[in-house]
Design a protein around this motif. Structure first.
Motif, short mmCIF file in Angstrom:
data_model
loop_
_atom_site.label_atom_id
_atom_site.label_comp_id
_atom_site.label_asym_id
_atom_site.label_seq_id
_atom_site.Cartn_x
_atom_site.Cartn_y
_atom_site.Cartn_z
N ARG A 46 4.57 40.02 27.22
CA ARG A 46 3.11 40.14 27.09
C ARG A 46 2.49 38.95 26.35
N LEU A 47 3.29 38.04 25.88
CA LEU A 47 2.78 36.94 25.06
C LEU A 47 2.69 35.64 25.85
N THR A 48 1.58 34.93 25.67
CA THR A 48 1.39 33.60 26.25
C THR A 48 1.28 32.59 25.11
N VAL A 49 2.12 31.56 25.15
CA VAL A 49 2.15 30.57 24.07
C VAL A 49 0.88 29.73 24.09
N LEU A 50 0.23 29.60 22.94
CA LEU A 50 -0.92 28.73 22.78
C LEU A 50 -0.50 27.37 22.26
N GLN A 51 0.29 27.35 21.22
CA GLN A 51 0.83 26.12 20.66
C GLN A 51 1.97 26.47 19.72
N GLU A 52 2.80 25.48 19.41
CA GLU A 52 3.87 25.71 18.44
C GLU A 52 3.78 24.67 17.34
N GLU A 53 4.39 25.00 16.21
CA GLU A 53 4.38 24.07 15.08
C GLU A 53 5.63 24.28 14.24
N ARG A 54 5.98 23.25 13.49
CA ARG A 54 7.12 23.32 12.58
C ARG A 54 6.61 23.82 11.22
N LYS A 55 7.20 24.90 10.74
CA LYS A 55 6.68 25.54 9.54
C LYS A 55 7.77 25.67 8.49
N ARG A 56 7.39 25.42 7.24
CA ARG A 56 8.33 25.56 6.14
C ARG A 56 8.29 26.99 5.62
N MET A 57 9.48 27.58 5.48
CA MET A 57 9.59 28.95 5.02
C MET A 57 9.69 28.98 3.49
N PRO A 58 9.50 30.16 2.86
CA PRO A 58 9.58 30.27 1.40
C PRO A 58 10.90 29.78 0.82
N ASN A 59 12.01 29.89 1.61
CA ASN A 59 13.31 29.44 1.10
C ASN A 59 13.51 27.94 1.25
N GLY A 60 12.51 27.24 1.76
CA GLY A 60 12.60 25.80 1.91
C GLY A 60 13.05 25.33 3.28
N ALA A 61 13.57 26.25 4.11
CA ALA A 61 14.02 25.87 5.44
C ALA A 61 12.82 25.71 6.38
N TYR A 62 13.03 24.90 7.42
CA TYR A 62 11.99 24.70 8.43
C TYR A 62 12.36 25.43 9.71
N VAL A 63 11.38 26.07 10.32
CA VAL A 63 11.58 26.74 11.61
C VAL A 63 10.41 26.40 12.51
N TRP A 64 10.65 26.54 13.82
CA TRP A 64 9.58 26.36 14.80
C TRP A 64 8.97 27.71 15.10
N VAL A 65 7.66 27.79 14.99
CA VAL A 65 6.94 29.03 15.30
C VAL A 65 5.93 28.76 16.41
N ALA A 66 5.62 29.82 17.15
CA ALA A 66 4.67 29.71 18.26
C ALA A 66 3.49 30.64 18.01
N HIS A 67 2.29 30.11 18.18
CA HIS A 67 1.08 30.92 18.12
C HIS A 67 0.81 31.42 19.54
N CYS A 68 0.68 32.73 19.70
CA CYS A 68 0.61 33.34 21.02
C CYS A 68 -0.61 34.25 21.16
N GLN A 69 -1.02 34.41 22.42
CA GLN A 69 -2.07 35.37 22.78
C GLN A 69 -1.41 36.53 23.51
N CYS A 70 -1.63 37.75 23.00
CA CYS A 70 -1.06 38.93 23.65
C CYS A 70 -1.98 39.38 24.78
N ASP A 71 -1.41 40.05 25.77
CA ASP A 71 -2.21 40.55 26.90
C ASP A 71 -3.28 41.54 26.44
N CYS A 72 -3.08 42.16 25.28
CA CYS A 72 -4.07 43.13 24.80
C CYS A 72 -5.26 42.43 24.13
N GLY A 73 -5.15 41.09 23.94
CA GLY A 73 -6.25 40.34 23.35
C GLY A 73 -6.00 39.86 21.94
N GLN A 74 -4.99 40.41 21.29
CA GLN A 74 -4.69 40.01 19.91
C GLN A 74 -3.86 38.72 19.89
N GLU A 75 -4.02 37.95 18.82
CA GLU A 75 -3.19 36.77 18.61
C GLU A 75 -2.11 37.09 17.59
#
Length: 251
Positions: free
Chosen positions: A93-122
């Motif tokens: 149900r998710l459509t990717v809008l964009q992704e970014e590299r994000k630093r987590m609280p433990n200091g590690a970096y992960v790639w996250v994706a900002h998505c639009q759900c079919d129900c309208g929520q992001e």
């Protein structure tokens, strides 16, 4: 010809090591010994005795050195990514809008994706969770599954109605991961409209919209990519349903 069970297949993984090919390693005394040329996840190529690979070795030594990136990779910059969530890609149900590299609280970096759900929520999810199917919606799909499970357990007095069995099968295909047909319905994002989560409403509407099921027919969606909802269901023969099946698409 029986394959040697002690051999290692190219591509077989041992911890951070991926086998490339078996070789013979010369010994100072005695005959040559069997070894395996491996590629470590850090980018280092190393040759390890077969017996050590099967029982002990799990890296080229980079984990002991706390150095998980070889000099070759350092010279090239950041380690190449194996999977990228590109804008427009869909995950149930998710459509990717964009992704970014994000630093987590433990200091590690992960790639996250900002998505639009079919129900309208992001919503935002890690790329790994999208790829592995652990995140399929903003949360609305989980809520629907919970509602469907509760509805299945409810007492409604419809157990003997023929439409009730169609309702159970429909809900199972769309929301029960253990259902053998889930991969072709729920996993594709096919759902049941909220009104039809109530079996009494479904039975009443089906009687009103379609009437009794003719012999040799079963419930079918007119638009094979659409959901179970009023206006998109009909009685159809097996031949009609085969013609309505989705065609194979490139991933």
């Amino acid at each position: 010809m029986t394959r040697d069970r002690s051999s290692v297949e190219p591509g077989q993984r041992f911890g951070r090591l991926v086998a490339q090919e078996e070789v013979l390693q010369e010994a100072e005394e005695g005959p040559a010994r069997r070894a395996v040329r491996c590629l470590c996840d850090c980018g280092t190529e190393v040759t390890i005795l077969l017996q050590n690979l099967k029982h002990h070795s799990r890296s080229c030594g980079c984990t002991k050195r706390k150095d998980t990136m070889s000099e070759a990779f350092r010279n090239r910059g950041r380690r190449p990514r194996l999977f990228v969530a590109e804008p427009g890609m869909r995950f149930v149900r998710l459509t990717v809008l964009q992704e970014e590299r994000k630093r987590m609280p433990n200091g590690a970096y992960v790639w996250v994706a900002h998505c639009q759900c079919d129900c309208g929520q992001e919503t935002t999810a890690t790329v790994n969770n999208l790829k592995n199917g652990q995140v399929q919606s903003c949360g609305c799909l989980h809520r629907e599954r919970v509602a469907a499970t509760n509805a299945l357990r409810a007492t409604h007095g419809l157990s003997d109605h023929p439409h009730y069995h169609r309702w159970r099968n429909m809900m199972g295909r769309c929301y029960d991961r253990r259902d053998p047909h889930y991969a072709n319905w729920g996993a594709r994002g096919i759902s049941v409209c909220s009104e039809w989560h109530d079996p009494q409403t479904f039975v009443r509407d089906l009687d009103k919209l379609l009437g009794p099921c003719p012999e040799g027919h079963s419930l079918d969606r007119i638009d094979n990519d659409g959901n179970y909802e009023p206006g998109n269901v009909r009685w159809a023969t097996p031949l009609t349903q085969r013609h309505n099946q989705r065609r194979a698409q490139n991933p």
